[in-house]
Design a protein around this motif. Sequence first.
Motif, mmCIF file in Angstrom:
data_model
loop_
_atom_site.group_PDB
_atom_site.id
_atom_site.type_symbol
_atom_site.label_atom_id
_atom_site.label_comp_id
_atom_site.label_asym_id
_atom_site.label_seq_id
_atom_site.Cartn_x
_atom_site.Cartn_y
_atom_site.Cartn_z
ATOM 1 N N LEU A 14 16.572 -10.803 16.948
ATOM 2 C CA LEU A 14 17.844 -10.303 17.487
ATOM 3 C C LEU A 14 17.825 -10.294 19.011
ATOM 4 C CD1 LEU A 14 18.703 -7.338 15.105
ATOM 5 C CD2 LEU A 14 19.965 -9.461 15.382
ATOM 6 N N GLY A 15 16.685 -9.957 19.587
ATOM 7 C CA GLY A 15 16.560 -9.976 21.039
ATOM 8 C C GLY A 15 16.705 -11.368 21.615
ATOM 9 N N ILE A 16 16.094 -12.341 20.965
ATOM 10 C CA ILE A 16 16.196 -13.729 21.423
ATOM 11 C C ILE A 16 17.635 -14.225 21.337
ATOM 12 C CG2 ILE A 16 15.539 -16.103 20.848
ATOM 13 C CD1 ILE A 16 12.778 -14.971 20.058
ATOM 14 N N ILE A 17 18.301 -13.902 20.235
ATOM 15 C CA ILE A 17 19.695 -14.322 20.067
ATOM 16 C C ILE A 17 20.581 -13.682 21.131
ATOM 17 C CG2 ILE A 17 21.705 -14.109 18.533
ATOM 18 C CD1 ILE A 17 19.729 -14.450 16.193
ATOM 19 N N SER A 18 20.350 -12.409 21.394
ATOM 20 C CA SER A 18 21.149 -11.718 22.403
ATOM 21 C C SER A 18 20.895 -12.267 23.810
ATOM 22 C CB SER A 18 20.848 -10.227 22.360
ATOM 23 O OG SER A 18 21.629 -9.533 23.280
ATOM 24 N N LEU A 19 19.651 -12.595 24.118
ATOM 25 C CA LEU A 19 19.348 -13.175 25.427
ATOM 26 C C LEU A 19 19.961 -14.570 25.579
ATOM 27 C CD1 LEU A 19 15.656 -12.049 25.916
ATOM 28 C CD2 LEU A 19 17.655 -11.293 27.205
ATOM 29 N N ILE A 20 19.962 -15.346 24.513
ATOM 30 C CA ILE A 20 20.594 -16.670 24.557
ATOM 31 C C ILE A 20 22.105 -16.519 24.761
ATOM 32 C CG2 ILE A 20 21.174 -18.691 23.146
ATOM 33 C CD1 ILE A 20 18.328 -18.500 21.989
ATOM 34 N N TYR A 21 22.716 -15.548 24.081
ATOM 35 C CA TYR A 21 24.146 -15.333 24.258
ATOM 36 C C TYR A 21 24.467 -14.867 25.678
ATOM 37 C CZ TYR A 21 28.922 -13.936 23.394
ATOM 38 O OH TYR A 21 30.285 -13.810 23.462
ATOM 39 N N ALA A 22 23.597 -14.024 26.237
ATOM 40 C CA ALA A 22 23.794 -13.586 27.624
ATOM 41 C C ALA A 22 23.702 -14.771 28.579
ATOM 42 C CB ALA A 22 22.758 -12.526 27.987
ATOM 43 N N ALA A 23 22.810 -15.711 28.295
ATOM 44 C CA ALA A 23 22.705 -16.905 29.131
ATOM 45 C C ALA A 23 23.968 -17.765 29.016
ATOM 46 C CB ALA A 23 21.477 -17.712 28.732
ATOM 47 N N ILE A 24 24.530 -17.855 27.833
ATOM 48 C CA ILE A 24 25.770 -18.613 27.645
ATOM 49 C C ILE A 24 26.922 -17.950 28.397
ATOM 50 C CG2 ILE A 24 27.512 -19.282 25.918
ATOM 51 C CD1 ILE A 24 25.164 -19.712 23.970
ATOM 52 N N VAL A 25 27.001 -16.614 28.309
ATOM 53 C CA VAL A 25 28.039 -15.893 29.047
ATOM 54 C C VAL A 25 27.852 -16.090 30.544
ATOM 55 C CG1 VAL A 25 28.903 -13.579 29.613
ATOM 56 C CG2 VAL A 25 28.484 -14.188 27.246
ATOM 57 N N PHE A 26 26.606 -16.071 31.004
ATOM 58 C CA PHE A 26 26.326 -16.274 32.425
ATOM 59 C C PHE A 26 26.752 -17.666 32.878
ATOM 60 C CE2 PHE A 26 23.397 -17.661 35.806
ATOM 61 C CZ PHE A 26 23.744 -16.730 36.783
ATOM 62 N N ALA A 27 26.527 -18.671 32.042
ATOM 63 C CA ALA A 27 26.882 -20.040 32.409
ATOM 64 C C ALA A 27 28.402 -20.238 32.443
ATOM 65 C CB ALA A 27 26.255 -21.026 31.438
ATOM 66 N N ASN A 28 29.123 -19.504 31.610
ATOM 67 C CA ASN A 28 30.573 -19.678 31.517
ATOM 68 C C ASN A 28 31.355 -18.598 32.243
ATOM 69 O OD1 ASN A 28 30.274 -21.946 29.913
ATOM 70 N ND2 ASN A 28 30.188 -20.734 28.034
ATOM 71 N N THR A 29 30.704 -17.783 33.054
ATOM 72 C CA THR A 29 31.386 -16.658 33.696
ATOM 73 C C THR A 29 32.270 -17.117 34.852
ATOM 74 O OG1 THR A 29 31.070 -14.464 34.618
ATOM 75 C CG2 THR A 29 29.526 -16.133 35.328
ATOM 76 N N SER A 30 33.354 -16.371 35.013
ATOM 77 C CA SER A 30 34.240 -16.649 36.141
ATOM 78 C C SER A 30 34.184 -15.533 37.164
ATOM 79 C CB SER A 30 35.676 -16.833 35.641
ATOM 80 O OG SER A 30 36.126 -15.648 35.021
ATOM 81 N N GLY A 31 33.359 -14.525 36.916
ATOM 82 C CA GLY A 31 33.172 -13.460 37.876
ATOM 83 C C GLY A 31 34.046 -12.246 37.657
ATOM 84 N N THR A 32 34.796 -12.210 36.565
ATOM 85 C CA THR A 32 35.640 -11.045 36.310
ATOM 86 C C THR A 32 34.777 -9.871 35.843
ATOM 87 O OG1 THR A 32 36.041 -11.689 34.010
ATOM 88 C CG2 THR A 32 37.592 -12.500 35.653
ATOM 89 N N THR A 33 35.355 -8.690 35.923
ATOM 90 C CA THR A 33 34.623 -7.475 35.557
ATOM 91 C C THR A 33 34.192 -7.504 34.100
ATOM 92 O OG1 THR A 33 35.933 -6.253 37.167
ATOM 93 C CG2 THR A 33 34.748 -4.959 35.540
ATOM 94 N N ARG A 34 35.037 -8.021 33.233
ATOM 95 C CA ARG A 34 34.714 -8.080 31.810
ATOM 96 C C ARG A 34 33.518 -8.993 31.559
ATOM 97 N NH1 ARG A 34 38.805 -9.766 26.922
ATOM 98 N NH2 ARG A 34 37.312 -9.425 25.257
ATOM 99 N N ASP A 35 33.456 -10.123 32.246
ATOM 100 C CA ASP A 35 32.325 -11.041 32.092
ATOM 101 C C ASP A 35 31.021 -10.405 32.554
ATOM 102 O OD1 ASP A 35 33.923 -13.043 31.078
ATOM 103 O OD2 ASP A 35 34.197 -14.022 33.017
ATOM 104 N N VAL A 36 31.077 -9.692 33.658
ATOM 105 C CA VAL A 36 29.873 -9.059 34.200
ATOM 106 C C VAL A 36 29.393 -7.945 33.266
ATOM 107 C CG1 VAL A 36 28.944 -7.728 36.129
ATOM 108 C CG2 VAL A 36 30.425 -9.686 36.566
ATOM 109 N N LYS A 37 30.326 -7.156 32.745
ATOM 110 C CA LYS A 37 29.960 -6.085 31.820
ATOM 111 C C LYS A 37 29.306 -6.638 30.561
ATOM 112 C CE LYS A 37 33.355 -2.569 33.034
ATOM 113 N NZ LYS A 37 34.530 -1.821 32.558
ATOM 114 N N SER A 38 29.887 -7.667 29.980
ATOM 115 C CA SER A 38 29.311 -8.227 28.758
ATOM 116 C C SER A 38 27.965 -8.881 29.046
ATOM 117 C CB SER A 38 30.274 -9.227 28.110
ATOM 118 O OG SER A 38 30.480 -10.337 28.947
#
Length: 64
Positions: A14-38
């Motif tokens: 579960l930790g690995i999956i969550s870290l991979i998802y965080a990396a995907i969110v980081f790659a697709n972020t536009s800098g909004t507050t919601r993106d940073v929070k997630s």
Amino acid sequence: MNVKRIFGTLLTILGIISLIYAAIVFANTSGTTRDVKSLVIYGVLGLLFFISGIGLIKATKDEA
């Protein structure tokens, strides 16, 4: 089968999956507050699950 070792493996996965998802969110972020929070939430939870899972696996002794 040892329940602690299975739970540790599950936490690690579960930790690995969550870290991979965080990396995907980081790659697709536009800098909004919601993106940073997630990004922070998934990153911290993934790191917490990963470290606790590895620690549980290492601390569990093998019994025959």
